[in-house]
Design an enzyme around this catalytic site. Structure first.
Site, PDB file in Angstrom:
ATOM      1  CG  HIS A  77      -0.206   0.075   2.529  1.00 37.33           C
ATOM      2  ND1 HIS A  77       0.343   1.240   3.036  1.00 37.33           N
ATOM      3  CD2 HIS A  77       0.054  -0.884   3.451  1.00 37.33           C
ATOM      4  CE1 HIS A  77       0.917   0.996   4.195  1.00 37.33           C
ATOM      5  NE2 HIS A  77       0.763  -0.286   4.475  1.00 37.33           N
ATOM      6  CD  GLU A 151       2.390  -5.466   7.714  1.00 40.27           C
ATOM      7  OE1 GLU A 151       2.496  -6.681   7.442  1.00 40.27           O
ATOM      8  OE2 GLU A 151       3.117  -4.583   7.208  1.00 40.27           O
TER       9      GLU A 151
END
Length: 514
Positions: A77, A151
């Site tokens: 990202h 994550e």
């Protein structure tokens, strides 16, 4: 014909055959024991026989079988608000993309504009989903969210500024920085859990019917995906970098006999910004580095069909590639340039040297900066490769930087020679200032593939696991100085070549598989 706008074509995703990985041997890595699995396997961490948590071993887990070649493109990202604040995010979902992060995602969208993806997998976290939406743009296929792509879970660390984590958790925070695979918090081993999660991700991704797959996720989980696909354990956490909106490409190809998969890391961490600008590696500032430069195409290979044939000067295309490399390296002050004695390598090195020496000499009274340039015979490998008994007229295992199909004695000789070459580079690196020292090595892609293997403490069985193109660069940082562990910042970066990147204009049967 592709546009010459570099921003719109930061990297063409080269259509490649992936490479065969053989059975891997047991070996020691930084005094800890891991068992390296087959190319078609990912790894599951298990306790050793004495039940110790401090020493780990690995159990081979087969990747799902695939019927046709698949390409998986991983994107991290864009910059988030917590990235900008230096706050530990983990799998929390309180941060969003900054304006810079939105811009990075837009650049990634343009980088991938001409790629026909069948499906997009995304982490469910806001910063990743937003990045995926920007990149996916007007494509009509679905975006599939998968919680296993979130994550790394960092539990009590999440939400803390890094200095707060250090002050509050002391020794535990130090272990997270220096020995992440054994880092334990709240009764969990986050990195080990992440590697297990990556296995689940690959099962879902590779069993999907699509052939070209985009995955948008996060730094640590993308590292784990690259490592587990290639059969590397948690020791490689923070060794294969993933920058904001950095793009990595993995190719999976079933073998004709229907056995294990061929797996090739086509590129690692191609970023929207320059890969050689001074920055951080593994969370620490790194100004000591080796930059591996693949020389431009020689005259007898204007079409890129046999880049590794007998020694000859560069073609016009090779000259353009060398100039583009030299311009890219203006972002860094090079200390030493070494090259093999091959003519194309020497010419590429000289092009870099000329630009480096003139970079600080724009004023009338300026004195050019001297950059040491030397040729080292230990960097020559073409003679070894040309000893193959196979017909080079039909056998082109190194076409576009692939190592496949050579006899065992050839790969053994290449591996041994590259080990000597790697030691030479480390010696050159040790001669400079520890505060800032950049060594550029120009040579044959096969040599650079093998030297990266030595850097990662692999064996010759990994020679087929990497891909390099003519004119590409790969960057290895040493955040702990020349005697420390190498961190791979990027592999096969080609954005600087723009429309001259090879083989983007050449259509092959294999191209149609992706």
């Amino acid at each position: 014909m592709l546009s010459t706008d570099l921003n719109l074509h930061l990297f063409p995703l080269h259509k490649s055959n992936s490479l065969h990985l053989h059975h891997h041997r047991r070996h020691h890595y930084y005094h800890r024991r891991i068992c390296l699995a087959k190319s078609s396997s990912i790894l599951e961490e298990i306790k050793t026989s004495d039940g110790s948590d401090e020493r780990t071993s690995w159990e081979s887990i087969a990747l799902p079988a695939v019927k046709a070649a698949k390409r998986v493109v991983l994107v991290r990202h864009g910059q988030s608000t917590w990235n900008a604040e230096g706050r530990i995010q983990g799998s929390s979902d309180y941060s969003v993309l900054t304006n810079k992060g939105e811009s990075q995602a837009e650049t990634s969208r343009q980088m991938l504009l001409d790629d026909s993806f069948d499906v997009c997998f995304s982490s469910p976290l806001t910063r990743s989903k937003r990045t995926a939406e920007i990149i996916w743009d007007s494509r009509t296929a679905e975006i599939i969210t998968d919680s296993n792509l979130r994550e790394i879970d960092l539990y009590s660390f999440q939400g803390l500024l890094k200095n707060e984590g250090k002050a509050k958790y002391g020794e535990s925070f130090r272990q997270w920085q220096l020995d992440a695979p054994n880092f334990n918090i709240d009764g969990h081993y986050p990195v080990r859990e992440l590697w297990t999660r990556a296995r689940s991700c690959w099962t879902k991704i590779l069993t999907h019917e699509s052939k070209s797959i985009l995955v948008v996720a996060h730094n640590a989980v993308n590292q784990a995906l690259v490592a587990t696909a290639m059969g590397l354990g948690t020791e490689y956490f923070r060794i294969l970098l993933q920058s904001n909106c950095g793009v990595s490409v993995l190719d999976f190809t079933p073998t004709p006999e229907g056995g294990s998969l061929d797996i090739c890391l086509n590129r690692l961490n191609q970023t929207p910004s320059s890969p050689v600008a001074v920055g951080a590696s593994a969370g620490r500032k790194a100004s000591t580095r080796i930059i591996l430069v693949c020389n431009g195409f020689p005259q007898n290979d204007a079409e890129g069909n046999n880049h590794f044939s007998p020694d000859s000067p560069m073609s016009m295309l090779g000259t353009i590639q060398a100039q583009k490399i030299a311009e890219l390296l203006l972002d860094v002050k090079v200390s030493t340039i070494v090259s093999s004695t091959a003519i194309a390598s020497v010419e590429t090195a000289n092009a870099i040297s000329r630009v480096q020496e003139a970079a600080d000499c724009l004023g009338a009274d300026c004195v050019p900066r001297y950059v040491e340039t030397k040729q080292i015979r230990d960097l020559d490998v073409v003679k070894i490769l040309n000893q193959t008994k196979k017909d080079l007229a039909t056998f082109q295992p190194l076409q576009s930087g692939r190592l496949k199909g050579y006899e065992d004695e050839i790969t053994t000789a290449l591996w041994n020679q590259s080990g000597v070459a790697w030691k030479c580079l480390l010696e050159e690196l040790s001669k400079g200032s520890e505060s800032e020292n950049v060594v550029v090595a120009v040579g044959h892609p096969a040599l650079h593939i093998a030297m990266m293997g030595h850097c990662l403490n692999l064996t010759k069985e990994w020679l087929g696991s990497f891909h390099l193109d003519a004119g590409s660069i790969s960057v290895i940082d040493f955040p702990d100085g020349s005697t420390g562990r190498g961190v791979i910042r990027c592999i096969n970066y080609t954005a600087h070549l723009g429309r001259w990147s090879i083989p983007i204009t050449r259509s092959t049967l294999d191209d149609e598989e992706f």
